[in-house]
Scaffold this motif. Structure first.
Motif, PDB file in Angstrom:
ATOM      1  N   LYS A 153       0.967  -1.088   0.032  1.00  0.00           N
ATOM      2  CA  LYS A 153       0.000  -0.076  -0.014  1.00  0.00           C
ATOM      3  C   LYS A 153       0.748   1.530   0.181  1.00  0.00           C
ATOM      4  CE  LYS A 153      -3.770   2.357   2.146  1.00  0.00           C
ATOM      5  NZ  LYS A 153      -4.006   2.702   1.256  1.00  0.00           N
TER       6      LYS A 153
ATOM      7  N   TYR B 108       1.976   5.291   0.664  1.00  0.00           N
ATOM      8  CA  TYR B 108       1.102   6.499   1.303  1.00  0.00           C
ATOM      9  C   TYR B 108       2.202   7.595   1.067  1.00  0.00           C
ATOM     10  CZ  TYR B 108      -0.810   3.230   4.365  1.00  0.00           C
ATOM     11  OH  TYR B 108      -1.256   2.541   5.702  1.00  0.00           O
TER      12      TYR B 108
ATOM     13  N   GLN C  17       2.246  12.572   0.859  1.00  0.00           N
ATOM     14  CA  GLN C  17       2.127  13.413   1.717  1.00  0.00           C
ATOM     15  C   GLN C  17       2.376  14.396   1.395  1.00  0.00           C
ATOM     16  OE1 GLN C  17       3.361  13.450   6.144  1.00  0.00           O
ATOM     17  NE2 GLN C  17       4.245  15.346   5.975  1.00  0.00           N
TER      18      GLN C  17
END
Length: 67
Positions: free
Chosen positions: A60, A62, A64
């Motif tokens: 997965k 991620y 930012q």
């Protein structure tokens, strides 16, 4: 080097070369044998600037935005 990695019997997760170098914008570059998660977090441009991580074993992604 800054080339697309060659096929390998091992799956490699790496950075060092921002993925926009390969024509992608702020997204990881993945093949059957590697995952490049360098999306240029230390830069502030339209094609770079996100911090990217991968959660294993799910793969997965991620991201930012640059702070």
């Amino acid at each position: 080097n800054r080339q697309i990695p060659m096929p390998s019997p091992y799956f490699n997760i790496h950075g060092h070369t921002p993925t926009d170098y390969f024509g992608l914008t702020n997204i990881p570059y993945q093949s059957n044998f590697h995952l490049n998660i360098d999306t240029g977090a230390c830069y502030n441009t339209t094609t770079r600037g996100k911090l990217t991580a991968v959660l294993l074993p799910d793969f997965k992604i991620y991201q930012q935005e640059r702070l």
